[in-house]
Design an enzyme around this catalytic site. Structure first.
Site, PDB file in Angstrom:
ATOM      1  N   LYS A 282      47.057  13.446  37.706  1.00 29.56           N
ATOM      2  CA  LYS A 282      46.682  12.037  37.589  1.00 29.56           C
ATOM      3  C   LYS A 282      45.695  11.876  36.435  1.00 29.56           C
ATOM      4  CE  LYS A 282      45.728   8.200  40.723  1.00 29.56           C
ATOM      5  NZ  LYS A 282      45.718   7.794  42.128  1.00 29.56           N
ATOM      6  N   GLU A 368      47.852   2.748  58.205  1.00 26.77           N
ATOM      7  CA  GLU A 368      47.137   1.656  58.868  1.00 26.77           C
ATOM      8  C   GLU A 368      47.500   1.565  60.342  1.00 26.77           C
ATOM      9  OE1 GLU A 368      48.686   1.402  55.939  1.00 26.77           O
ATOM     10  OE2 GLU A 368      47.096   0.895  54.515  1.00 26.77           O
ATOM     11  N   ARG A 396      50.541  -4.430  58.200  1.00 23.36           N
ATOM     12  CA  ARG A 396      51.428  -3.336  58.566  1.00 23.36           C
ATOM     13  C   ARG A 396      51.151  -2.822  59.980  1.00 23.36           C
ATOM     14  NH1 ARG A 396      53.159   1.202  54.340  1.00 23.36           N
ATOM     15  NH2 ARG A 396      54.311  -0.572  53.570  1.00 23.36           N
TER      16      ARG A 396
HETATM   17  C1  LIG Z   1      50.076   0.157  52.871  1.00 19.92           C
HETATM   18  C2  LIG Z   1      49.127   0.421  51.723  1.00 19.92           C
HETATM   19  N1  LIG Z   1      47.885   0.871  51.992  1.00 19.92           N
HETATM   20  C3  LIG Z   1      47.032   1.118  50.981  1.00 19.92           C
HETATM   21  C4  LIG Z   1      47.400   0.901  49.695  1.00 19.92           C
HETATM   22  C5  LIG Z   1      46.409   1.103  48.558  1.00 19.92           C
HETATM   23  N2  LIG Z   1      46.862   2.146  47.650  1.00 19.92           N
HETATM   24  C6  LIG Z   1      47.446   1.887  46.480  1.00 19.92           C
HETATM   25  S1  LIG Z   1      47.883   3.237  45.635  1.00 19.92           S
HETATM   26  C7  LIG Z   1      47.216   4.240  46.815  1.00 19.92           C
HETATM   27  C8  LIG Z   1      47.238   5.722  46.640  1.00 19.92           C
HETATM   28  C9  LIG Z   1      48.614   6.201  46.418  1.00 19.92           C
HETATM   29  O1  LIG Z   1      48.565   7.579  46.219  1.00 19.92           O
HETATM   30  P1  LIG Z   1      49.839   8.306  45.672  1.00 19.92           P
HETATM   31  O2  LIG Z   1      51.041   7.817  46.384  1.00 19.92           O
HETATM   32  O3  LIG Z   1      49.586   9.762  45.721  1.00 19.92           O
HETATM   33  O4  LIG Z   1      49.968   7.796  44.187  1.00 19.92           O
HETATM   34  P2  LIG Z   1      49.058   8.154  42.928  1.00 19.92           P
HETATM   35  O5  LIG Z   1      48.200   6.945  42.693  1.00 19.92           O
HETATM   36  O6  LIG Z   1      48.245   9.360  43.233  1.00 19.92           O
HETATM   37  O7  LIG Z   1      50.025   8.371  41.842  1.00 19.92           O
HETATM   38  C10 LIG Z   1      46.680   3.496  47.862  1.00 19.92           C
HETATM   39  C11 LIG Z   1      45.999   4.037  49.036  1.00 19.92           C
HETATM   40  C12 LIG Z   1      48.702   0.416  49.476  1.00 19.92           C
HETATM   41  N3  LIG Z   1      49.151   0.143  48.251  1.00 19.92           N
HETATM   42  N4  LIG Z   1      49.532   0.202  50.500  1.00 19.92           N
END
Ligand SMILES: Cc1ncc(C[n+]2csc(CCOP(=O)(O)OP(=O)(O)O)c2C)c(N)n1
Length: 629
Positions: A282, A368, A396
Site C-alpha cells: 500500500k 459491523e 449493514r
Molecule cells: C462496510 C464498510 N465498512 C467500513 C468501510 C471503510 N473502509 C474503506 S476501505 C477500508 C479498508 C479496506 O482494506 P482493504 O480491503 O485491505 O483495502 P486496501 O485499502 O488495503 O487496499 C475500510 C475499513 C467500508 N468501506 N465499508
C-alpha cells in the site's frame, strides 16, 4: 528531445493493449506520478491506488474490458482504473460537485461494472454476474478484486461459500497488502501472512495437471492425489481450496513478469472459481505514503515533496474527537466500559481509547454485523459496550441491531458517527437513514446533540444508562467551539431544551442543524419575527410534554433534522395526529433530507442542495407566514 508520455496515448484500455509488454513498466511509473499529482490537489484515497497500479494495468492489458467484467471491492483503489478508462481529464474534479465519484459508479462508466464504496460486496456481485453470463449463454471473464481488509467481512465468506459450491467460472483476486485502513486484524490476516511466508507457489497445480493429462488414467489418478496433498504441504493454502476455489499464489503484484503470465493463464480457464492471491504494498512508490502509519489511506490535499497534508487551521475539535475524549474520560472511572470499532480506529477516534485501555478495546475488522452482536454479548454480562460505527456502515448491521440488541433490550451504546451529509465521499457514505431506522425500534433511546458539549453530555448519559439500547448520532466535521464546564453532566432522558424563547413560530430542531436555526433567527429578526428555537435532543422518547406546551403558544411548528423521511418529523407528526393534538390554527412543516441520493460535493453545497441551511429555514418561515423577503 523529451519523449511523449506513454500515458498520453492511452485513452481507453484498447489503446493499452496495443503496447509492448516492455512499455508497461514505464507506464506504471507515469501513472503513479500522475496519481500522486492529482490526489495532492483533490485529496482522497491514495495509498490503495498506488498499491494497485501494476495490477490495474495488467488487468486491462490482459482482459478485454469492458466485455470482460472487472469488479473492484470498495472502489477506493480505482483512481488508476479511472485514468485508464476514459476519465483522465475528469480526474481534476474527483470527489467534487458534478465531478467524478471517489468510488466505482455504474452511471459514470461502462468500465465500472458494479458500484461500490462499502466493502466486501465484490465476490457476491461477481458471482451474480457470472451466473447471469451462464444463463444467457454468454462468454467472457468475471474478475473481482478484493483487499485483505475487505476479506474480513462476513459477506465475502458468504459469497465464497456459495461460489465454491457452484463451480462457476469466476476469478477472485485477493489484493493482499497487509493493511486495512489500520493494520488488519483477525485470524484471516494471520493466515494470509502464513501463506506468504510459505513462499511462491504460482499455480503449480495447473502445470502438473497439463502434464498428467497425457498419462494413462490409473497413473493420472494417483498422481493427482499426490499433487493435491503436496499443494497443501507447499503452501498451507488449502483454506480457499476447501471452500472450492482453485488457489494460485502468492504472487508479486508489482512485477509484470509474474502478473502477466498468471493472468493469461487464468483468463478463459475452464476451472471453477479461482482465487489469485497477489501481494502488494500500500502506498507503493511514494515515500511519504510508504513510511506513514496508514500508508496515506485517505488524505486531504498535500505537498508532494514532503507529503505534508494541508488541513484547515482550527482549534475547534471535531465531533469525533469530542466523542473519543469523553469516552476515554468515562472509561477511566468505569472499567465496565468497552470500545468497539469495525476497522475504523482512527476514523471513530477510538485509537485514543486503544492506547489507554487496550484490554477493553476491540477492533473486530470490517465486520459491523459481528461488532453489534459481539457488543450485545458483552452487554448480557454487565459490560457497557460503546459500538462506534459510521451511520452508513451501521446499515449493514440492521438485523443485529433489531434482533440481537433491541428485542433483548440490551444496553448497547451506539455512537453513530458521520451522521448526515458527509461531502466528498458522496451518497454511499451519507448517514441519511439512522434516525429512521433506529427510532422506529421499540426499546431504543435515540438522541442527537446540538453541539459538541451536548455530545459530551450524551456520552456520559449513555454510560449511565442501563435500561436498554441507546444511540446518539453526530456529524462529520467540527463543533462550534463551545466552552466546556469542568464537570460534564448527564441529560435527563427524554427532555428537550428551549434554546431561545420567542413567540408564534417555533423551530424544533433535532441535532446540529440548530446552528442553522440560530443563523436563520438573525435574518428573521430583521424581518420582524421573534421565533422560538428548541433543541429536541431526543427523537425517542420524544419530549411530548414540551411539544404540547410549544403548540399551545405557537401557531407555526417547523421541525428540522439532517435525516431522511420517517425520522424525527415523522415521530412529531405522529404524536400530534395520533394524540388528537392538532387544531385548525396550527401549521406544521418538516425540513429534512430530500428523497434523492446526493452525490459528492462539499458538505456546504450538499446542505444547499438538500435545503438544509439557514436560507431554507428563513424561506420556510416566510412562505408559511406569506411575507416576501
Ligand atoms: C462496510 C464498510 N465498512 C467500513 C468501510 C471503510 N473502509 C474503506 S476501505 C477500508 C479498508 C479496506 O482494506 P482493504 O480491503 O485491505 O483495502 P486496501 O485499502 O488495503 O487496499 C475500510 C475499513 C467500508 N468501506 N465499508
Amino acid at each position: 528531445m523529451r519523449k511523449t508520455p506513454i500515458l498520453d496515448r492511452i485513452h481507453y484500455p484498447c489503446d493499452l493493449r496495443k503496447l509492448e509488454e516492455i512499455d508497461l513498466g514505464p507506464l506504471a511509473d507515469e501513472l503513479r506520478t500522475e496519481l500522486i499529482e492529482i490526489v495532492s490537489k483533490t485529496g482522497g484515497h491514495l495509498g490503495a491506488g498506488l498499491g494497485v497500479v501494476e495490477l490495474t494495468i495488467a488487468l486491462h492489458y490482459i482482459f478485454d474490458t469492458p466485455d470482460d467484467k472487472l469488479i473492484w471491492d470498495v472502489g477506493h483503489q480505482t483512481y488508476p482504473h479511472k485514468i485508464l478508462t476514459g476519465r483522465r481529464k475528469l480526474m481534476e474534479r474527483l470527489r467534487q460537485g458534478d465531478g467524478l465519484s471517489g468510488f466505482t459508479s455504474r452511471s459514470e462508466s461502462e468500465y465500472d461494472t458494479f458500484g461500490a464504496a462499502h466493502s466486501s460486496t465484490s465476490i457476491s456481485s461477481s458471482l451474480g454476474i457470472s451466473v447471469a453470463r451462464n444463463l444467457s449463454l454468454s462468454e467472457g471473464n468475471v474478475i473481482a478484486v478484493i483487499g485483505d481488509g475487505a476479506m474480513s467481512a462476513g459477506m465475502a465468506y458468504e459469497a465464497m461459500n456459495n461460489a465454491g459450491s457452484m463451480n462457476n467460472r469466476l476469478i477472485v483476486i485477493l489484493n493482499d497488502n497487509d493493511m486495512s485502513i489500520a493494520p488488519p486484524v483477525g485470524a484471516m490476516s494471520a493466515y494470509l501472512a502464513k501463506l506468504i511466508s510459505g513462499g511462491a507457489y504460482t499455480g503449480i497445480r495447473r502445470y502438473v495437471k497439463k502434464i498428467i493429462s497425457h498419462l494413462p488414467k490409473r497413473i493420472r489418478q494417483s498422481i493427482s492425489k499426490v499433487e493435491e496433498y503436496s499443494r497443501g504441504f507447499f503452501t498451507g493454502g488449502t483454506l480457499f481450496e476447501e471452500l472450492g476455489f482453485y488457489y494460485v499464489g502468492p504472487i508479486d503484484g508489482h512485477n509484470f513478469k509474474h502478473l502477466l503470465p498468471i493472468l493469461r493463464n487464468v483468463k478463459n480457464s475452464k476451472e471453477g472459481p479461482i482465487l489469485l492471491h497477489i501481494v502488494t504494498q500500500k502506498g507503493k512508490g511514494y515515500e511519504p505514503a510508504e513510511r506513514s502509519a496508514d500508508k496515506f489511506h485517505g488524505v486531504s490535499k498535500f505537498d508532494i515533496p514532503t507529503g505534508n497534508q494541508i488541513k484547515p487551521n482550527t482549534n475547534i475539535k471535531s465531533y469525533t474527537d469530542t466523542f473519543s475524549t469523553e469516552l476515554v474520560k468515562v472509561a477511566k472511572e468505569d472499567n465496565k466500559i468497552i470500545a468497539i470499532t469495525a476497522a475504523m480506529p482512527s476514523g471513530t477516534g477510538l485509537d485514543k481509547f486503544a492506547n489507554l485501555y487496550p484490554e477493553r478495546y476491540f477492533d473486530v475488522g470490517i465486520a459491523e454485523q459481528h461488532a453489534v452482536t459481539f457488543a450485545a454479548g458483552l452487554a448480557t454480562e454487565g459490560y457497557k459496550p460503546f459500538c462506534s460505527i459510521y451511520s452508513t456502515f451501521l446499515q449493514r448491521a440492521y438485523d443485529q441491531v433489531v434482533h440481537d440488541v433491541a428485542i433483548q433490550k440490551l444496553p448497547v451504546r451506539f455512537a453513530v458517527d458521520r451522521a448526515g451529509l458527509v461531502g466528498a465521499d458522496g451518497a454511499t457514505h451519507a448517514g441519511s437513514f439512522d434516525i429512521t431506522y433506529l427510532a422506529s425500534l421499540p426499546n431504543f433511546t435515540v438522541m442527537a446533540p446540538s453541539n459538541e458539549l451536548e455530545l459530551a453530555r450524551m456520552v456520559v448519559t449513555a454510560a449511565d444508562y442501563n435500561e436498554g439500547p441507546i444511540a446518539f448520532r453526530y456529524p462529520r466535521g467540527n463543533g462550534i467551539g463551545i466552552e466546556f464546564p469542568n464537570e460534564i453532566k448527564p441529560i435527563t432522558i427524554g427532555k428537550g431544551k428551549i434554546v431561545k424563547q420567542g413567540e408564534d413560530i417555533v423551530l424544533l430542531c433535532y441535532g446540529t442543524l440548530i446552528k442553522e436555526c440560530l443563523e436563520a433567527d438573525i435574518a428573521l429578526k430583521k424581518l420582524g419575527f421573534n421565533i422560538t428555537i428548541v433543541d429536541a435532543r431526543f427523537v425517542k422518547p420524544l419530549d411530548e410534554e414540551m411539544i404540547l406546551k410549544l403548540i399551545k403558544n405557537h401557531y407555526i411548528l417547523i421541525t428540522i433534522e439532517e435525516g431522511s423521511i420517517g425520522g424525527f418529523a415523522s415521530h412529531v407528526n405522529n404524536f400530534l395526529i395520533q394524540g388528537n393534538h392538532l387544531d385548525s390554527k396550527l401549521k406544521i412543516k418538516n425540513i429534512f433530507l430530500p428523497d434523492i441520493f446526493l452525490q459528492q460535493d462539499t458538505q456546504e453545497n450538499q446542505y444547499i442542495k438538500a435545503g438544509l441551511n439557514s436560507h431554507s429555514i428563513v424561506d420556510c418561515v416566510t412562505s408559511m407566514t406569506k411575507i416576501d423577503r
